[in-house]
Design an enzyme around this catalytic site. Sequence first.
Site, PDB file in Angstrom:
ATOM      1  N   ASN A  37       0.807  -1.220   0.000  1.00 35.71           N
ATOM      2  CA  ASN A  37       0.000   0.000   0.000  1.00 35.71           C
ATOM      3  C   ASN A  37       0.844   1.276   0.000  1.00 35.71           C
ATOM      4  OD1 ASN A  37      -2.323   1.532   0.149  1.00 35.71           O
ATOM      5  ND2 ASN A  37      -2.999   0.730   2.133  1.00 35.71           N
ATOM      6  N   TYR A 159      -7.288   8.017  12.245  1.00 34.54           N
ATOM      7  CA  TYR A 159      -7.149   6.679  11.670  1.00 34.54           C
ATOM      8  C   TYR A 159      -8.370   5.797  11.967  1.00 34.54           C
ATOM      9  CZ  TYR A 159      -6.229   1.875  10.974  1.00 34.54           C
ATOM     10  OH  TYR A 159      -6.390   0.581  10.551  1.00 34.54           O
ATOM     11  N   ASP A 227      -7.629  -1.057  17.013  1.00 33.54           N
ATOM     12  CA  ASP A 227      -6.292  -0.870  16.444  1.00 33.54           C
ATOM     13  C   ASP A 227      -5.736   0.475  16.922  1.00 33.54           C
ATOM     14  OD1 ASP A 227      -4.021  -0.743  14.871  1.00 33.54           O
ATOM     15  OD2 ASP A 227      -5.042  -1.309  13.010  1.00 33.54           O
ATOM     16  N   HIS A 229      -2.750   1.446  16.132  1.00 32.13           N
ATOM     17  CA  HIS A 229      -1.975   1.874  14.972  1.00 32.13           C
ATOM     18  C   HIS A 229      -0.618   2.489  15.311  1.00 32.13           C
ATOM     19  CE1 HIS A 229      -1.968   2.587  10.570  1.00 32.13           C
ATOM     20  NE2 HIS A 229      -2.823   1.598  10.616  1.00 32.13           N
ATOM     21  N   GLU A 279       1.396  -6.596  11.316  1.00 32.28           N
ATOM     22  CA  GLU A 279       1.016  -6.321   9.924  1.00 32.28           C
ATOM     23  C   GLU A 279       2.160  -5.672   9.142  1.00 32.28           C
ATOM     24  OE1 GLU A 279      -2.490  -3.830  10.566  1.00 32.28           O
ATOM     25  OE2 GLU A 279      -1.370  -2.080   9.889  1.00 32.28           O
ATOM     26  N   GLU A 356      -9.171 -10.718   9.407  1.00 28.39           N
ATOM     27  CA  GLU A 356      -9.737  -9.388   9.131  1.00 28.39           C
ATOM     28  C   GLU A 356     -10.409  -9.415   7.757  1.00 28.39           C
ATOM     29  OE1 GLU A 356      -6.731  -6.365   8.831  1.00 28.39           O
ATOM     30  OE2 GLU A 356      -8.152  -4.734   9.135  1.00 28.39           O
ATOM     31  N   TRP A 419       2.062   7.094  12.018  1.00 28.27           N
ATOM     32  CA  TRP A 419       0.665   7.045  11.548  1.00 28.27           C
ATOM     33  C   TRP A 419       0.086   5.691  11.850  1.00 28.27           C
ATOM     34  CZ3 TRP A 419      -1.798   4.027   7.718  1.00 28.27           C
ATOM     35  CH2 TRP A 419      -3.169   4.340   7.558  1.00 28.27           C
TER      36      TRP A 419
HETATM   37  O1  LIG Z   1      -5.327  -3.179  10.632  1.00 29.12           O
HETATM   38  C1  LIG Z   1      -5.511  -2.649   9.530  1.00 29.12           C
HETATM   39  O2  LIG Z   1      -6.252  -3.113   8.673  1.00 29.12           O
HETATM   40  C2  LIG Z   1      -4.823  -1.332   9.241  1.00 29.12           C
HETATM   41  O3  LIG Z   1      -3.815  -1.114  10.146  1.00 29.12           O
HETATM   42  C3  LIG Z   1      -4.379  -1.192   7.816  1.00 29.12           C
HETATM   43  O4  LIG Z   1      -3.545  -2.213   7.512  1.00 29.12           O
HETATM   44  C4  LIG Z   1      -3.622   0.071   7.522  1.00 29.12           C
HETATM   45  O5  LIG Z   1      -4.511   1.088   7.704  1.00 29.12           O
HETATM   46  C5  LIG Z   1      -3.024   0.090   6.121  1.00 29.12           C
HETATM   47  O6  LIG Z   1      -4.023  -0.114   5.160  1.00 29.12           O
HETATM   48 MG   LIG Z   2      -3.802  -2.590  11.750  1.00 28.02          MG
END
Ligand SMILES: O=C(O)[C@@H](O)[C@H](O)[C@H](O)CO
Ligand SMILES: [Mg+2]
Length: 419
Positions: A37, A159, A227, A229, A279, A356, A419
Amino acid sequence: MRITSADVLVASPGRNFVTLRITTEDGVVGLGDATLNGRELAVAAYLSEHVVPLLIGRDAHRIEDTWQYLYRGAYWRRGPVTMASIAAVDTALWDIKAKVAGLPLYQLLGGRSRTGCLTYGHASGAELPELFDSVRAHLEQGYRAIRIQTGVPGLGSVYGVASSPNAVAGADAGAGGSTARYDHEPARRSAVPVEEQWDTRAYLRHIPGVFEAVRNEFGPELPLLHDAHHRLTPIQAAKLGKSLEPYDLFWLEDVTPAENQAVLRRVREHTTTPLAIGEVFNTIWDYRELFEEQLIDYVRSPVTHAGGITGLRRIFDYAAVYQIKSGVHGPTDVSPVGLAAAIHLGVAIPNFGIQEYMKHSPETDEVFRPGYRFEDGLLVPGEEPGLGVDYDEVLAESFPYQAAYLPVNRLLDGSMHDW
Ligand SMILES: O=C(O)[C@@H](O)[C@H](O)[C@H](O)CO
Ligand SMILES: [Mg+2]
Protein backbone atom coordinates in the site's frame (compact mmCIF):
# COMPACT_ATOMS: atom_id res chain seq x y z
CA MET A 1 7.06 -28.20 -15.57
CA ARG A 2 8.95 -25.11 -16.72
CA ILE A 3 7.87 -21.52 -16.16
CA THR A 4 7.59 -19.86 -19.57
CA SER A 5 6.39 -16.38 -18.60
CA ALA A 6 5.69 -14.15 -15.64
CA ASP A 7 3.77 -10.89 -15.93
CA VAL A 8 3.60 -8.07 -13.41
CA LEU A 9 0.09 -6.63 -13.62
CA VAL A 10 -0.50 -3.21 -12.06
CA ALA A 11 -4.08 -1.92 -12.03
CA SER A 12 -6.38 0.25 -9.99
CA PRO A 13 -9.90 -1.23 -9.96
CA GLY A 14 -11.08 0.87 -7.00
CA ARG A 15 -7.54 1.00 -5.56
CA ASN A 16 -4.04 0.02 -6.68
CA PHE A 17 -3.01 -3.64 -6.82
CA VAL A 18 0.14 -5.42 -8.02
CA THR A 19 -0.45 -8.99 -9.21
CA LEU A 20 2.09 -11.51 -10.47
CA ARG A 21 0.88 -14.02 -13.06
CA ILE A 22 3.12 -17.02 -13.73
CA THR A 23 2.46 -19.29 -16.74
CA THR A 24 3.98 -22.75 -17.28
CA GLU A 25 4.92 -24.55 -20.50
CA ASP A 26 1.63 -26.46 -20.44
CA GLY A 27 -0.40 -23.31 -19.96
CA VAL A 28 -1.18 -23.54 -16.22
CA VAL A 29 -1.53 -20.05 -14.75
CA GLY A 30 -0.88 -19.06 -11.12
CA LEU A 31 -1.51 -15.72 -9.38
CA GLY A 32 0.26 -13.99 -6.52
CA ASP A 33 -0.47 -10.69 -4.71
CA ALA A 34 2.44 -8.22 -4.38
CA THR A 35 0.51 -5.12 -3.28
CA LEU A 36 2.36 -2.84 -0.85
CA ASN A 37 0.00 0.00 0.00
CA GLY A 38 1.43 3.36 -1.12
CA ARG A 39 4.70 1.82 -2.42
CA GLU A 40 3.22 -0.39 -5.16
CA LEU A 41 5.60 0.50 -7.99
CA ALA A 42 8.71 -0.37 -5.98
CA VAL A 43 7.51 -3.98 -5.73
CA ALA A 44 6.43 -4.01 -9.39
CA ALA A 45 9.96 -2.90 -10.40
CA TYR A 46 11.67 -5.38 -8.05
CA LEU A 47 9.61 -8.16 -9.62
CA SER A 48 9.88 -7.18 -13.26
CA GLU A 49 13.55 -6.08 -13.20
CA HIS A 50 15.07 -8.61 -10.80
CA VAL A 51 12.78 -11.59 -10.22
CA VAL A 52 10.89 -12.34 -13.46
CA PRO A 53 14.11 -12.91 -15.47
CA LEU A 54 15.20 -15.51 -12.85
CA LEU A 55 11.90 -17.38 -13.01
CA ILE A 56 11.87 -18.17 -16.71
CA GLY A 57 12.88 -21.80 -17.26
CA ARG A 58 12.63 -22.81 -13.55
CA ASP A 59 10.56 -25.82 -12.52
CA ALA A 60 7.24 -24.43 -11.23
CA HIS A 61 6.89 -27.37 -8.81
CA ARG A 62 10.02 -26.45 -6.83
CA ILE A 63 8.31 -24.00 -4.48
CA GLU A 64 10.65 -24.32 -1.49
CA ASP A 65 13.79 -24.16 -3.62
CA THR A 66 12.50 -21.05 -5.42
CA TRP A 67 11.68 -19.41 -2.08
CA GLN A 68 15.20 -20.08 -0.77
CA TYR A 69 16.73 -19.00 -4.09
CA LEU A 70 14.99 -15.62 -3.97
CA TYR A 71 15.48 -15.08 -0.21
CA ARG A 72 19.06 -16.23 0.28
CA GLY A 73 19.97 -15.43 -3.30
CA ALA A 74 19.09 -11.74 -2.98
CA TYR A 75 21.78 -11.40 -0.29
CA TRP A 76 19.84 -8.28 0.89
CA ARG A 77 17.35 -10.13 3.07
CA ARG A 78 13.94 -9.27 4.48
CA GLY A 79 12.16 -5.95 4.06
CA PRO A 80 8.65 -5.33 2.71
CA VAL A 81 9.60 -4.94 -0.97
CA THR A 82 11.66 -8.14 -1.11
CA MET A 83 9.21 -10.18 0.95
CA ALA A 84 6.11 -9.01 -0.98
CA SER A 85 7.90 -10.02 -4.18
CA ILE A 86 8.81 -13.45 -2.81
CA ALA A 87 5.23 -13.79 -1.51
CA ALA A 88 3.80 -13.19 -4.97
CA VAL A 89 6.05 -15.82 -6.56
CA ASP A 90 5.37 -18.32 -3.78
CA THR A 91 1.59 -17.84 -3.87
CA ALA A 92 1.49 -18.14 -7.67
CA LEU A 93 3.49 -21.40 -7.49
CA TRP A 94 1.12 -22.85 -4.85
CA ASP A 95 -1.81 -21.84 -7.09
CA ILE A 96 -0.18 -23.70 -10.00
CA LYS A 97 0.59 -26.81 -7.94
CA ALA A 98 -2.99 -26.99 -6.67
CA LYS A 99 -4.39 -26.52 -10.18
CA VAL A 100 -2.16 -29.32 -11.49
CA ALA A 101 -3.38 -31.52 -8.62
CA GLY A 102 -6.97 -30.52 -9.44
CA LEU A 103 -7.58 -29.53 -5.80
CA PRO A 104 -8.48 -26.34 -3.94
CA LEU A 105 -5.26 -25.07 -2.36
CA TYR A 106 -6.31 -25.81 1.25
CA GLN A 107 -6.23 -29.55 0.39
CA LEU A 108 -2.48 -29.29 -0.24
CA LEU A 109 -2.00 -27.50 3.09
CA GLY A 110 -3.39 -30.40 5.10
CA GLY A 111 -7.09 -30.16 4.31
CA ARG A 112 -9.88 -28.49 6.24
CA SER A 113 -9.61 -27.98 9.99
CA ARG A 114 -12.77 -25.85 10.06
CA THR A 115 -15.75 -24.77 7.94
CA GLY A 116 -14.47 -21.30 7.26
CA CYS A 117 -12.48 -18.41 8.70
CA LEU A 118 -14.19 -16.33 11.39
CA THR A 119 -13.83 -12.71 10.32
CA TYR A 120 -14.01 -9.29 11.91
CA GLY A 121 -15.29 -6.20 10.13
CA HIS A 122 -14.47 -2.51 10.60
CA ALA A 123 -17.15 -0.46 12.33
CA SER A 124 -16.38 3.22 12.78
CA GLY A 125 -17.96 6.58 13.46
CA ALA A 126 -16.73 10.03 14.33
CA GLU A 127 -19.34 10.11 17.13
CA LEU A 128 -21.15 7.36 19.06
CA PRO A 129 -24.50 7.37 17.14
CA GLU A 130 -22.68 6.93 13.84
CA LEU A 131 -20.48 4.21 15.38
CA PHE A 132 -23.54 2.34 16.71
CA ASP A 133 -25.17 2.50 13.25
CA SER A 134 -22.00 1.10 11.75
CA VAL A 135 -21.88 -1.76 14.29
CA ARG A 136 -25.55 -2.57 13.55
CA ALA A 137 -24.91 -2.53 9.79
CA HIS A 138 -22.05 -5.00 10.26
CA LEU A 139 -24.18 -7.28 12.45
CA GLU A 140 -26.89 -7.23 9.78
CA GLN A 141 -24.32 -8.33 7.20
CA GLY A 142 -23.50 -11.31 9.41
CA TYR A 143 -20.23 -10.23 11.03
CA ARG A 144 -19.67 -11.97 14.37
CA ALA A 145 -16.70 -9.88 15.53
CA ILE A 146 -16.20 -6.14 15.08
CA ARG A 147 -13.34 -3.66 15.19
CA ILE A 148 -14.26 -0.36 16.84
CA GLN A 149 -12.58 2.92 15.77
CA THR A 150 -13.88 6.42 16.54
CA GLY A 151 -13.03 10.07 16.25
CA VAL A 152 -11.25 11.81 19.12
CA PRO A 153 -12.65 15.13 20.43
CA GLY A 154 -10.50 18.04 19.28
CA LEU A 155 -8.90 16.12 16.40
CA GLY A 156 -9.95 16.16 12.74
CA SER A 157 -9.63 13.06 10.61
CA VAL A 158 -8.41 10.13 12.70
CA TYR A 159 -7.15 6.68 11.67
CA GLY A 160 -9.81 4.04 11.14
CA VAL A 161 -12.88 6.27 10.81
CA ALA A 162 -14.72 6.00 7.49
CA SER A 163 -15.59 9.23 5.68
CA SER A 164 -17.20 11.49 8.22
CA PRO A 165 -18.19 15.12 8.75
CA ASN A 166 -14.74 15.59 10.27
CA ALA A 167 -12.87 14.20 7.26
CA VAL A 168 -9.94 16.29 6.04
CA ALA A 169 -11.01 18.54 3.15
CA GLY A 170 -10.54 16.80 -0.17
CA ALA A 171 -9.98 13.45 1.48
CA ASP A 172 -13.58 12.35 1.80
CA ALA A 173 -13.61 10.28 -1.37
CA GLY A 174 -11.49 7.21 -0.71
CA ALA A 175 -9.16 5.59 -3.19
CA GLY A 176 -12.17 3.83 -4.65
CA GLY A 177 -14.46 6.82 -4.31
CA SER A 178 -16.67 4.57 -2.21
CA THR A 179 -15.33 4.88 1.34
CA ALA A 180 -18.71 5.47 2.95
CA ARG A 181 -20.03 2.13 1.79
CA TYR A 182 -16.82 0.19 2.05
CA ASP A 183 -15.45 0.99 5.45
CA HIS A 184 -12.26 2.85 6.14
CA GLU A 185 -9.88 2.98 3.16
CA PRO A 186 -6.99 5.13 4.32
CA ALA A 187 -5.03 5.34 1.04
CA ARG A 188 -5.91 8.47 -0.93
CA ARG A 189 -5.41 9.07 -4.61
CA SER A 190 -3.25 12.15 -4.54
CA ALA A 191 0.25 13.29 -5.48
CA VAL A 192 1.28 13.65 -1.82
CA PRO A 193 -0.07 12.05 1.36
CA VAL A 194 -2.94 13.59 3.31
CA GLU A 195 -1.84 14.88 6.73
CA GLU A 196 -3.76 13.84 9.84
CA GLN A 197 -3.51 15.11 13.41
CA TRP A 198 -2.77 13.22 16.56
CA ASP A 199 -2.89 13.79 20.32
CA THR A 200 -2.26 10.67 22.39
CA ARG A 201 -3.52 12.10 25.70
CA ALA A 202 -6.86 13.09 24.16
CA TYR A 203 -7.14 9.60 22.64
CA LEU A 204 -6.33 7.82 25.91
CA ARG A 205 -8.95 9.88 27.77
CA HIS A 206 -11.63 9.23 25.16
CA ILE A 207 -11.36 5.58 24.18
CA PRO A 208 -12.38 3.71 27.39
CA GLY A 209 -15.71 5.59 27.42
CA VAL A 210 -16.32 4.54 23.83
CA PHE A 211 -15.88 0.85 24.74
CA GLU A 212 -18.07 1.26 27.81
CA ALA A 213 -20.82 2.72 25.62
CA VAL A 214 -20.45 -0.03 23.01
CA ARG A 215 -20.65 -2.77 25.67
CA ASN A 216 -23.73 -1.12 27.21
CA GLU A 217 -25.40 -0.97 23.80
CA PHE A 218 -24.40 -4.36 22.36
CA GLY A 219 -23.87 -6.54 25.44
CA PRO A 220 -20.98 -8.62 26.74
CA GLU A 221 -20.75 -11.37 24.11
CA LEU A 222 -19.82 -9.63 20.86
CA PRO A 223 -16.04 -9.93 20.26
CA LEU A 224 -14.65 -6.37 19.95
CA LEU A 225 -11.26 -5.36 18.56
CA HIS A 226 -9.35 -2.10 18.39
CA ASP A 227 -6.29 -0.87 16.44
CA ALA A 228 -4.04 1.68 18.19
CA HIS A 229 -1.98 1.87 14.97
CA HIS A 230 1.56 2.11 16.36
CA ARG A 231 1.05 5.43 18.17
CA LEU A 232 1.78 4.82 21.83
CA THR A 233 4.84 4.64 24.05
CA PRO A 234 5.17 1.44 26.13
CA ILE A 235 3.74 3.03 29.26
CA GLN A 236 0.87 4.64 27.35
CA ALA A 237 0.15 1.26 25.77
CA ALA A 238 0.15 -0.41 29.19
CA LYS A 239 -2.28 2.22 30.44
CA LEU A 240 -4.62 1.72 27.48
CA GLY A 241 -4.58 -2.08 27.87
CA LYS A 242 -5.41 -1.73 31.55
CA SER A 243 -8.16 0.82 31.01
CA LEU A 244 -9.83 -1.46 28.43
CA GLU A 245 -9.77 -4.62 30.57
CA PRO A 246 -13.37 -4.20 31.83
CA TYR A 247 -14.61 -4.31 28.21
CA ASP A 248 -13.03 -7.69 27.43
CA LEU A 249 -11.44 -6.98 24.05
CA PHE A 250 -10.73 -9.83 21.64
CA TRP A 251 -7.52 -7.94 20.93
CA LEU A 252 -5.77 -4.61 21.04
CA GLU A 253 -3.65 -4.17 17.92
CA ASP A 254 -0.32 -2.45 17.25
CA VAL A 255 -0.06 -0.58 20.54
CA THR A 256 3.55 0.43 19.92
CA PRO A 257 5.65 0.75 16.74
CA ALA A 258 6.97 -2.78 17.39
CA GLU A 259 10.40 -2.43 15.75
CA ASN A 260 11.61 -2.55 19.34
CA GLN A 261 10.08 -5.83 20.42
CA ALA A 262 11.47 -5.68 23.95
CA VAL A 263 9.20 -2.76 24.90
CA LEU A 264 6.24 -5.12 24.73
CA ARG A 265 7.48 -6.66 27.99
CA ARG A 266 6.49 -3.48 29.76
CA VAL A 267 3.00 -3.58 28.24
CA ARG A 268 2.57 -7.27 29.13
CA GLU A 269 3.60 -6.68 32.76
CA HIS A 270 0.62 -4.41 33.21
CA THR A 271 -2.31 -5.77 31.26
CA THR A 272 -4.22 -8.94 30.39
CA THR A 273 -5.82 -7.34 27.31
CA PRO A 274 -4.77 -9.64 24.42
CA LEU A 275 -2.29 -8.10 21.97
CA ALA A 276 -2.03 -8.47 18.18
CA ILE A 277 1.01 -7.31 16.24
CA GLY A 278 2.78 -7.84 12.95
CA GLU A 279 1.02 -6.32 9.92
CA VAL A 280 4.23 -4.44 9.08
CA PHE A 281 6.54 -7.41 9.80
CA ASN A 282 7.76 -9.60 6.94
CA THR A 283 9.68 -12.61 8.25
CA ILE A 284 9.70 -15.23 10.97
CA TRP A 285 12.74 -13.47 12.45
CA ASP A 286 10.66 -10.40 13.23
CA TYR A 287 8.57 -12.49 15.63
CA ARG A 288 11.30 -14.30 17.54
CA GLU A 289 11.31 -12.28 20.77
CA LEU A 290 7.57 -11.75 20.68
CA PHE A 291 6.93 -15.49 20.48
CA GLU A 292 9.63 -16.79 22.76
CA GLU A 293 8.73 -14.33 25.51
CA GLN A 294 5.00 -14.74 24.80
CA LEU A 295 4.54 -11.00 24.40
CA ILE A 296 1.65 -11.23 21.92
CA ASP A 297 -1.45 -13.36 21.35
CA TYR A 298 -2.15 -12.93 17.61
CA VAL A 299 0.04 -12.74 14.49
CA ARG A 300 -1.05 -10.03 12.05
CA SER A 301 1.12 -10.81 9.01
CA PRO A 302 -0.67 -11.46 5.73
CA VAL A 303 0.47 -13.95 3.09
CA THR A 304 1.20 -10.95 0.84
CA HIS A 305 3.84 -9.34 3.06
CA ALA A 306 5.42 -12.30 4.84
CA GLY A 307 6.90 -14.36 2.02
CA GLY A 308 3.75 -16.11 0.84
CA ILE A 309 2.12 -19.33 1.96
CA THR A 310 5.55 -20.87 2.64
CA GLY A 311 6.72 -17.95 4.81
CA LEU A 312 3.49 -17.46 6.74
CA ARG A 313 2.80 -21.14 7.39
CA ARG A 314 6.20 -21.40 9.02
CA ILE A 315 5.44 -18.36 11.20
CA PHE A 316 2.13 -19.93 12.30
CA ASP A 317 3.81 -23.23 13.20
CA TYR A 318 6.35 -21.35 15.31
CA ALA A 319 3.53 -19.33 16.93
CA ALA A 320 1.65 -22.54 17.80
CA VAL A 321 4.48 -23.61 20.11
CA TYR A 322 3.47 -20.68 22.34
CA GLN A 323 -0.33 -21.01 21.87
CA ILE A 324 -0.25 -17.86 19.74
CA LYS A 325 -2.89 -17.74 16.98
CA SER A 326 -3.36 -16.23 13.55
CA GLY A 327 -5.08 -12.88 13.06
CA VAL A 328 -4.29 -12.23 9.42
CA HIS A 329 -4.25 -8.70 8.06
CA GLY A 330 -7.07 -8.22 5.54
CA PRO A 331 -7.83 -4.60 4.66
CA THR A 332 -8.61 -3.81 1.01
CA ASP A 333 -4.93 -3.27 0.19
CA VAL A 334 -4.50 -7.05 0.37
CA SER A 335 -5.91 -8.04 -3.05
CA PRO A 336 -8.46 -10.85 -3.53
CA VAL A 337 -5.48 -13.03 -4.47
CA GLY A 338 -3.82 -12.34 -1.10
CA LEU A 339 -7.13 -12.77 0.72
CA ALA A 340 -7.88 -16.08 -1.03
CA ALA A 341 -4.42 -17.34 -0.01
CA ALA A 342 -5.15 -16.34 3.61
CA ILE A 343 -8.50 -18.16 3.55
CA HIS A 344 -6.99 -21.40 2.22
CA LEU A 345 -4.26 -21.23 4.85
CA GLY A 346 -6.74 -20.20 7.55
CA VAL A 347 -9.09 -23.17 7.07
CA ALA A 348 -6.13 -25.57 7.20
CA ILE A 349 -3.89 -24.47 10.11
CA PRO A 350 -4.51 -25.73 13.66
CA ASN A 351 -3.97 -22.35 15.37
CA PHE A 352 -6.39 -20.15 13.44
CA GLY A 353 -7.65 -17.14 15.44
CA ILE A 354 -9.53 -14.66 13.28
CA GLN A 355 -9.32 -13.12 9.79
CA GLU A 356 -9.74 -9.39 9.13
CA TYR A 357 -12.25 -8.78 6.35
CA MET A 358 -12.94 -5.44 4.76
CA LYS A 359 -15.00 -6.02 1.62
CA HIS A 360 -13.39 -5.10 -1.68
CA SER A 361 -15.18 -2.70 -4.01
CA PRO A 362 -17.34 -4.15 -6.83
CA GLU A 363 -14.70 -3.00 -9.38
CA THR A 364 -12.02 -4.99 -7.55
CA ASP A 365 -14.16 -8.14 -7.43
CA GLU A 366 -15.07 -7.78 -11.13
CA VAL A 367 -11.38 -7.78 -12.06
CA PHE A 368 -10.31 -10.62 -9.71
CA ARG A 369 -13.50 -12.77 -9.67
CA PRO A 370 -12.72 -14.45 -6.35
CA GLY A 371 -14.34 -17.83 -5.63
CA TYR A 372 -14.48 -17.40 -1.83
CA ARG A 373 -17.76 -16.53 -0.12
CA PHE A 374 -18.70 -14.49 2.96
CA GLU A 375 -21.33 -16.54 4.83
CA ASP A 376 -22.61 -16.08 8.40
CA GLY A 377 -19.55 -14.06 9.33
CA LEU A 378 -17.13 -16.64 7.89
CA LEU A 379 -14.96 -16.50 4.79
CA VAL A 380 -15.25 -19.84 3.02
CA PRO A 381 -12.87 -20.90 0.23
CA GLY A 382 -14.25 -21.97 -3.13
CA GLU A 383 -13.85 -25.57 -4.29
CA GLU A 384 -12.27 -24.79 -7.66
CA PRO A 385 -8.67 -26.00 -8.13
CA GLY A 386 -5.97 -23.62 -6.89
CA LEU A 387 -6.63 -20.30 -5.15
CA GLY A 388 -9.90 -19.82 -7.00
CA VAL A 389 -9.14 -16.33 -8.32
CA ASP A 390 -9.38 -15.51 -12.01
CA TYR A 391 -7.81 -12.18 -13.10
CA ASP A 392 -9.52 -10.36 -15.98
CA GLU A 393 -6.59 -8.56 -17.59
CA VAL A 394 -8.65 -6.80 -20.27
CA LEU A 395 -11.00 -5.29 -17.71
CA ALA A 396 -8.04 -4.44 -15.44
CA GLU A 397 -6.47 -2.38 -18.22
CA SER A 398 -9.43 -0.02 -18.06
CA PHE A 399 -8.31 0.86 -14.48
CA PRO A 400 -4.78 2.29 -14.83
CA TYR A 401 -2.54 2.87 -11.78
CA GLN A 402 -3.10 6.17 -9.97
CA ALA A 403 -0.68 7.54 -7.41
CA ALA A 404 -2.10 7.02 -3.91
CA TYR A 405 -0.59 7.27 -0.45
CA LEU A 406 -1.39 6.34 3.09
CA PRO A 407 -1.72 9.45 5.29
CA VAL A 408 1.04 10.86 7.47
CA ASN A 409 0.51 11.98 11.04
CA ARG A 410 1.51 15.14 12.91
CA LEU A 411 1.15 16.04 16.57
CA LEU A 412 -0.68 19.28 17.32
CA ASP A 413 2.66 21.15 17.52
CA GLY A 414 3.43 20.08 13.95
CA SER A 415 5.99 17.35 14.63
CA MET A 416 5.80 14.11 12.69
CA HIS A 417 4.37 11.13 14.57
CA ASP A 418 3.78 7.47 13.71
CA TRP A 419 0.66 7.05 11.55
O1 LIG B 1 -5.33 -3.18 10.63
C1 LIG B 1 -5.51 -2.65 9.53
O2 LIG B 1 -6.25 -3.11 8.67
C2 LIG B 1 -4.82 -1.33 9.24
O3 LIG B 1 -3.82 -1.11 10.15
C3 LIG B 1 -4.38 -1.19 7.82
O4 LIG B 1 -3.54 -2.21 7.51
C4 LIG B 1 -3.62 0.07 7.52
O5 LIG B 1 -4.51 1.09 7.70
C5 LIG B 1 -3.02 0.09 6.12
O6 LIG B 1 -4.02 -0.11 5.16
MG1 LIG C 1 -3.80 -2.59 11.75
